[in-house]
Scaffold this active site. Structure first.
Site, mmCIF file in Angstrom:
data_model
loop_
_atom_site.group_PDB
_atom_site.id
_atom_site.type_symbol
_atom_site.label_atom_id
_atom_site.label_comp_id
_atom_site.label_asym_id
_atom_site.label_seq_id
_atom_site.Cartn_x
_atom_site.Cartn_y
_atom_site.Cartn_z
ATOM 1 N N ASP A 247 1.016 -1.170 0.008
ATOM 2 C CA ASP A 247 -0.180 -0.210 -0.102
ATOM 3 C C ASP A 247 1.015 1.251 0.102
ATOM 4 O O ASP A 247 2.018 1.173 0.522
ATOM 5 C CB ASP A 247 -0.785 0.013 1.177
ATOM 6 C CG ASP A 247 -2.221 0.976 0.823
ATOM 7 O OD1 ASP A 247 -3.210 0.283 0.773
ATOM 8 O OD2 ASP A 247 -2.027 2.085 0.817
ATOM 9 N N GLU B 48 -14.450 -9.020 -7.527
ATOM 10 C CA GLU B 48 -15.034 -9.539 -6.210
ATOM 11 C C GLU B 48 -16.357 -9.284 -5.830
ATOM 12 O O GLU B 48 -16.910 -8.184 -6.097
ATOM 13 C CB GLU B 48 -13.876 -8.674 -5.091
ATOM 14 C CG GLU B 48 -14.053 -8.807 -3.674
ATOM 15 C CD GLU B 48 -14.024 -10.390 -3.305
ATOM 16 O OE1 GLU B 48 -12.825 -10.900 -3.591
ATOM 17 O OE2 GLU B 48 -14.948 -10.835 -2.930
ATOM 18 N N ARG C 206 -19.253 -8.629 0.601
ATOM 19 C CA ARG C 206 -19.876 -7.538 1.345
ATOM 20 C C ARG C 206 -19.346 -7.066 2.502
ATOM 21 O O ARG C 206 -18.716 -7.995 3.249
ATOM 22 C CB ARG C 206 -21.411 -8.293 1.698
ATOM 23 C CG ARG C 206 -22.215 -8.383 0.663
ATOM 24 C CD ARG C 206 -23.451 -9.420 1.222
ATOM 25 N NE ARG C 206 -22.916 -10.575 1.920
ATOM 26 C CZ ARG C 206 -23.579 -11.225 2.709
ATOM 27 N NH1 ARG C 206 -24.525 -11.211 3.210
ATOM 28 N NH2 ARG C 206 -22.970 -12.441 3.105
ATOM 29 N N CYS D 9 -20.057 1.066 -3.407
ATOM 30 C CA CYS D 9 -20.162 0.361 -4.541
ATOM 31 C C CYS D 9 -21.422 0.601 -5.251
ATOM 32 O O CYS D 9 -21.081 0.871 -6.603
ATOM 33 C CB CYS D 9 -19.662 -0.939 -4.212
ATOM 34 S SG CYS D 9 -18.001 -1.095 -4.047
ATOM 35 N N ARG E 124 -19.285 5.795 3.438
ATOM 36 C CA ARG E 124 -19.496 6.068 1.882
ATOM 37 C C ARG E 124 -20.745 6.156 1.548
ATOM 38 O O ARG E 124 -21.385 5.281 1.514
ATOM 39 C CB ARG E 124 -18.068 5.489 1.136
ATOM 40 C CG ARG E 124 -16.765 5.847 1.457
ATOM 41 C CD ARG E 124 -15.759 4.964 0.521
ATOM 42 N NE ARG E 124 -15.814 3.566 0.950
ATOM 43 C CZ ARG E 124 -14.696 2.817 0.579
ATOM 44 N NH1 ARG E 124 -13.810 3.138 -0.411
ATOM 45 N NH2 ARG E 124 -14.809 1.603 0.763
HETATM 46 N N1 LIG Z 1 -15.615 -2.344 -0.538
HETATM 47 C C1 LIG Z 1 -16.278 -3.368 -1.083
HETATM 48 O O1 LIG Z 1 -16.801 -3.868 -0.285
HETATM 49 C C2 LIG Z 1 -15.828 -4.078 -2.251
HETATM 50 C C3 LIG Z 1 -15.049 -3.086 -3.064
HETATM 51 N N2 LIG Z 1 -15.009 -3.652 -4.638
HETATM 52 C C4 LIG Z 1 -14.107 -2.943 -5.498
HETATM 53 O O2 LIG Z 1 -12.664 -3.087 -5.190
HETATM 54 C C5 LIG Z 1 -11.754 -1.907 -5.345
HETATM 55 C C6 LIG Z 1 -11.264 -1.444 -4.044
HETATM 56 O O3 LIG Z 1 -12.240 -1.344 -3.371
HETATM 57 P P1 LIG Z 1 -11.904 -0.899 -1.715
HETATM 58 O O4 LIG Z 1 -10.950 -2.183 -0.860
HETATM 59 O O5 LIG Z 1 -13.219 -0.632 -1.070
HETATM 60 O O6 LIG Z 1 -11.082 0.348 -1.570
HETATM 61 P P2 LIG Z 1 -10.389 1.164 -0.464
HETATM 62 O O7 LIG Z 1 -10.197 2.735 -0.739
HETATM 63 O O8 LIG Z 1 -10.565 0.674 0.995
HETATM 64 O O9 LIG Z 1 -8.917 0.595 -0.388
HETATM 65 C C7 LIG Z 1 -7.916 0.881 -1.376
HETATM 66 C C8 LIG Z 1 -6.542 0.876 -1.259
HETATM 67 O O10 LIG Z 1 -5.715 1.207 -2.153
HETATM 68 C C9 LIG Z 1 -4.494 1.789 -1.823
HETATM 69 N N3 LIG Z 1 -3.938 2.485 -2.878
HETATM 70 C C10 LIG Z 1 -3.942 3.423 -3.516
HETATM 71 N N4 LIG Z 1 -3.396 3.727 -4.440
HETATM 72 C C11 LIG Z 1 -2.340 2.716 -4.308
HETATM 73 C C12 LIG Z 1 -1.095 2.247 -5.069
HETATM 74 N N5 LIG Z 1 -0.595 3.290 -5.976
HETATM 75 N N6 LIG Z 1 -0.297 1.440 -4.607
HETATM 76 C C13 LIG Z 1 -0.663 0.795 -3.565
HETATM 77 N N7 LIG Z 1 -1.902 1.008 -2.777
HETATM 78 C C14 LIG Z 1 -2.802 1.895 -3.149
HETATM 79 C C15 LIG Z 1 -5.098 2.952 -0.917
HETATM 80 O O11 LIG Z 1 -4.146 3.543 0.045
HETATM 81 C C16 LIG Z 1 -6.135 2.038 -0.005
HETATM 82 O O12 LIG Z 1 -5.631 1.498 1.297
HETATM 83 C C17 LIG Z 1 -12.859 -0.989 -5.904
HETATM 84 O O13 LIG Z 1 -12.671 -1.008 -7.250
HETATM 85 C C18 LIG Z 1 -14.288 -1.390 -5.390
HETATM 86 O O14 LIG Z 1 -15.210 -0.943 -6.435
HETATM 87 C C19 LIG Z 1 -15.520 -5.073 -4.886
HETATM 88 C C20 LIG Z 1 -16.154 -5.683 -4.000
HETATM 89 C C21 LIG Z 1 -16.544 -5.107 -2.790
HETATM 90 O O1 LIG Z 2 -18.984 -4.347 -4.800
HETATM 91 C C1 LIG Z 2 -19.192 -4.357 -3.876
HETATM 92 O O2 LIG Z 2 -18.493 -3.383 -2.954
HETATM 93 C C2 LIG Z 2 -19.952 -4.959 -3.126
HETATM 94 O O3 LIG Z 2 -21.465 -4.119 -3.055
HETATM 95 C C3 LIG Z 2 -22.260 -4.812 -2.283
HETATM 96 O O4 LIG Z 2 -21.854 -4.914 -0.839
HETATM 97 P P1 LIG Z 2 -21.986 -3.646 0.238
HETATM 98 O O5 LIG Z 2 -21.881 -2.379 -0.390
HETATM 99 O O6 LIG Z 2 -21.006 -4.211 0.978
HETATM 100 O O7 LIG Z 2 -23.296 -4.009 0.907
HETATM 101 P P2 LIG Z 2 -24.755 -4.726 0.612
HETATM 102 O O8 LIG Z 2 -24.968 -5.497 1.889
HETATM 103 O O9 LIG Z 2 -24.925 -5.056 -0.590
HETATM 104 O O10 LIG Z 2 -25.787 -3.271 0.939
HETATM 105 C C4 LIG Z 2 -25.591 -2.156 -0.106
HETATM 106 C C5 LIG Z 2 -26.613 -1.192 0.578
HETATM 107 O O11 LIG Z 2 -28.003 -1.503 0.136
HETATM 108 C C6 LIG Z 2 -28.813 -1.715 1.193
HETATM 109 N N1 LIG Z 2 -29.543 -2.745 1.157
HETATM 110 C C7 LIG Z 2 -29.174 -4.035 1.274
HETATM 111 C C8 LIG Z 2 -30.256 -4.925 1.105
HETATM 112 C C9 LIG Z 2 -31.514 -4.817 1.325
HETATM 113 O O12 LIG Z 2 -32.496 -5.715 1.308
HETATM 114 N N2 LIG Z 2 -32.055 -3.370 1.182
HETATM 115 C C10 LIG Z 2 -31.214 -2.519 1.247
HETATM 116 O O13 LIG Z 2 -31.428 -1.236 1.437
HETATM 117 C C11 LIG Z 2 -27.752 -1.481 2.486
HETATM 118 O O14 LIG Z 2 -28.572 -0.894 3.590
HETATM 119 C C12 LIG Z 2 -26.648 -0.653 1.751
HETATM 120 O O15 LIG Z 2 -26.954 0.602 1.995
HETATM 121 C C13 LIG Z 2 -22.632 -6.184 -2.836
HETATM 122 O O16 LIG Z 2 -23.612 -6.842 -2.013
HETATM 123 C C14 LIG Z 2 -21.322 -7.066 -2.732
HETATM 124 O O17 LIG Z 2 -21.514 -8.285 -3.580
HETATM 125 C C15 LIG Z 2 -20.333 -6.223 -3.677
HETATM 126 O O18 LIG Z 2 -18.979 -7.006 -3.621
#
Ligand SMILES: NC(=O)C1=CN([C@@H]2O[C@H](COP(=O)(O)OP(=O)(O)OC[C@H]3O[C@@H](n4cnc5c(N)ncnc54)[C@H](O)[C@@H]3O)[C@@H](O)[C@H]2O)C=CC1
Ligand SMILES: O=C(O)[C@H]1O[C@H](OP(=O)(O)OP(=O)(O)OC[C@H]2O[C@@H](n3ccc(=O)[nH]c3=O)[C@H](O)[C@@H]2O)[C@H](O)[C@@H](O)[C@@H]1O
Length: 437
Positions: free
Chosen positions: A30, A149, A152, A261, A329
């Site tokens: 990171d 990915e 949740r 997301c 967020r």
């Molecule tokens: N948060 C979630 O639940 C999910 C997120 N995603 C996707 O995964 C991706 C990452 O999401 P998050 O993990 O939530 O992001 P995040 O914002 O929590 O973490 C990203 C990390 O990358 C680091 N970073 C930035 N530039 C860098 C570089 N040049 N080298 C090394 N590290 C660097 C940042 O310092 C930070 O620690 C996004 O595309 C998001 O849409 C997919 C599924 C679930």
């Molecule tokens: O790409 C991503 O980041 C992720 O986005 C969501 O996961 P997440 O955002 O962690 O949370 P969810 O449980 O899906 O909820 C998303 C939003 O929908 C709302 N929600 C969810 C379910 C529901 O029945 N009703 C509802 O209003 C939640 O309150 C929340 O604000 C997806 O569920 C994951 O599969 C995906 O990987």
């Protein structure tokens, strides 16, 4: 296998820890020096249930390492996962600058064959763009794989250790074999690995998130209509959800979807469509409905106080975008607090986990309570924004004693209608009868 994870946010850190738990040696990179220093000292930088134990176990077992030095990690690993941010740009498109910057660095640094696995959520065609950037820097052989990915937040460890499916987009047999080897522990337990081309894999991610956002939004509209005609959305939800073609998950109405997301991915897919002269009409409607749904209750609060919120004290239970996370967020709580403050109300909020992140944005514009009951002292109304388990069965008697006025605006339908009714509360929830005490 030796694996590098670039980016240690919710996805990178959980993926890295999971892969270490499955026996791999994982090097997490990171650019955030403080974060890396903390992780080296055994501090988990995010709140994610059940992560800390697994994280510490794998550090102890010397399978999980942290560094700010990409080159050092790269040299040790055959496979490089990108778990970098892809935030929305001004026009809604996914900002690929983080991903392409690291692709460029990898191209400059690599000295032998690598598989670059993209776990970030990225538009169709990004695998090709990453390949172009790397090829412009090196002659060495490499493959780029799309591996979206689906975890949740709040269940990230559970989802990562036991995913519904693993999607791998690759046109290289060599890369596919390596990915099959990494995910072999899953195949063994019957979790399907679905191989496809890169573009279909990239779209699978957007299609899945958008579909879920549509499903929630559809229910929110049904809920709003229930209120017009005197139906109860909780009953409708149970009636619908028991048909397994519909399924009972993601049918919970509320104050809109938030998080890092759904909002960004719906926007990005709309924008990707526009780039191809294609209108995602259903997604545009979803986005618009969600924007108004997020603040649907604040106008109810205003109405309840005869159109004047000046000087009213509103207690807010929950700040996170959903329960079991510290992530704020696009949290609906923030949209509502913003309006309440603009209209002259005072806000006292309680969310022990997300408070730290909210303080960074709102500072002392609102007050923060140490517990859920303290937030209610002299409050004119309670607004519930997040469905934290501790709010599920509160002591209504104590609530009544603390509050100046017994009114609850519940954005998460936490209670059967009888409970606030029997306790003498005015109770407005989503898609159900208003209790007019
Ligand atoms: N948060 C979630 O639940 C999910 C997120 N995603 C996707 O995964 C991706 C990452 O999401 P998050 O993990 O939530 O992001 P995040 O914002 O929590 O973490 C990203 C990390 O990358 C680091 N970073 C930035 N530039 C860098 C570089 N040049 N080298 C090394 N590290 C660097 C940042 O310092 C930070 O620690 C996004 O595309 C998001 O849409 C997919 C599924 C679930
Ligand atoms: O790409 C991503 O980041 C992720 O986005 C969501 O996961 P997440 O955002 O962690 O949370 P969810 O449980 O899906 O909820 C998303 C939003 O929908 C709302 N929600 C969810 C379910 C529901 O029945 N009703 C509802 O209003 C939640 O309150 C929340 O604000 C997806 O569920 C994951 O599969 C995906 O990987």
């Amino acid at each position: 296998m030796n694996i590098t994870i670039v980016g240690t946010g919710y996805v990178g850190l959980v993926t890295g820890t999971t892969l270490a738990e499955l026996g791999n040696s994982v090097y997490c990179v990171d650019i955030d020096e403080k974060k890396v220093a903390d992780m080296k000292n055994g501090i988990v930088p995010i709140y994610e249930p059940n992560l800390e134990e697994m994280f510490l176990r794998n550090i102890q077992a010397e399978r999980l390492f942290f560094t700010t030095n990409l080159k050092e990690a790269l040299d040790k690993s055959e496979v490089i996962y990108l778990a970098l941010p892809t935030p929305p740009g001004e026009d809604g498109s996914a900002d690929l600058s983080y991903v392409l910057k690291v692709a460029n660095d990898i191209g400059e640094m690599m000295t032998e064959y690598k598989v670059i696995v993209n776990k970030s959520t990225v538009p169709v065609g990004t695998a090709d763009r990453v390949s172009e950037v790397i090829s412009s820097k090196t002659q060495i052989e490499f493959d780029v794989v799309s591996n979206p990915e689906f975890l949740r937040e709040g269940f990230a460890v559970e989802d990562s250790m036991n995913p519904a499916r693993v999607v791998v987009g690759s046109s290289s047999e060599k890369a596919k074999d390596i990915m099959a080897q990494i995910y072999q522990p899953f195949t063994n337990t019957g979790i399907p690995i679905i191989f496809m081309d890169e573009k279909s894999s990239e779209l699978t991610k957007y299609a899945s998130n958008s579909f879920l956002a549509v499903k929630i939004t559809f229910m929110n509209e049904i809920a709003n209509y229930c209120e017009k005609v005197g139906a109860d959305v909780d009953k409708v939800r149970l009636g619908m959800g028991s048909d397994d073609r519909i399924g009972n998950r993601f049918l919970f109405p509320g104050i809109g979807y938030g998080g890092s997301c759904f909002p960004k991915d719906v926007k990005a897919l709309i924008k990707s469509g526009k780039d191809e002269d294609f209108n995602f009409q259903i997604l545009e409607a979803t986005e618009n409905v969600n924007i108004s749904q997020k603040v649907i209750l604040v106008s109810e609060i205003e109405k309840y106080f005869g159109g004047n919120l000046e000087g009213k004290t509103i207690a807010v239970w929950g700040l996170a975008f959903k329960a079991n996370t510290d992530d704020i967020r696009e949290a609906s709580s923030l949209d509502n607090i913003d309006i309440l403050l603009k209209k002259g109300a005072k806000v006292i909020a309680y969310d022990i986990i997300a408070e730290k992140n909210v303080k960074k944005i709102l500072g002392d514009k609102i007050r923060y309570a140490k517990n859920m009951y303290e937030a209610l002292e002299n409050a004119d109304a309670l607004f519930i924004a997040t469905e934290w388990p501790e709010f599920k069965n509160p002591n209504f008697k104590m609530m009544a004693e603390k509050m100046n006025n017994k009114a609850i605006f519940d954005g998460r339908n936490m209670y059967p209608l009888e409970t606030p009714e029997q306790n003498g509360f005015y109770y407005k929830s989503i898609g159900r009868k208003t209790i007019l005490n």
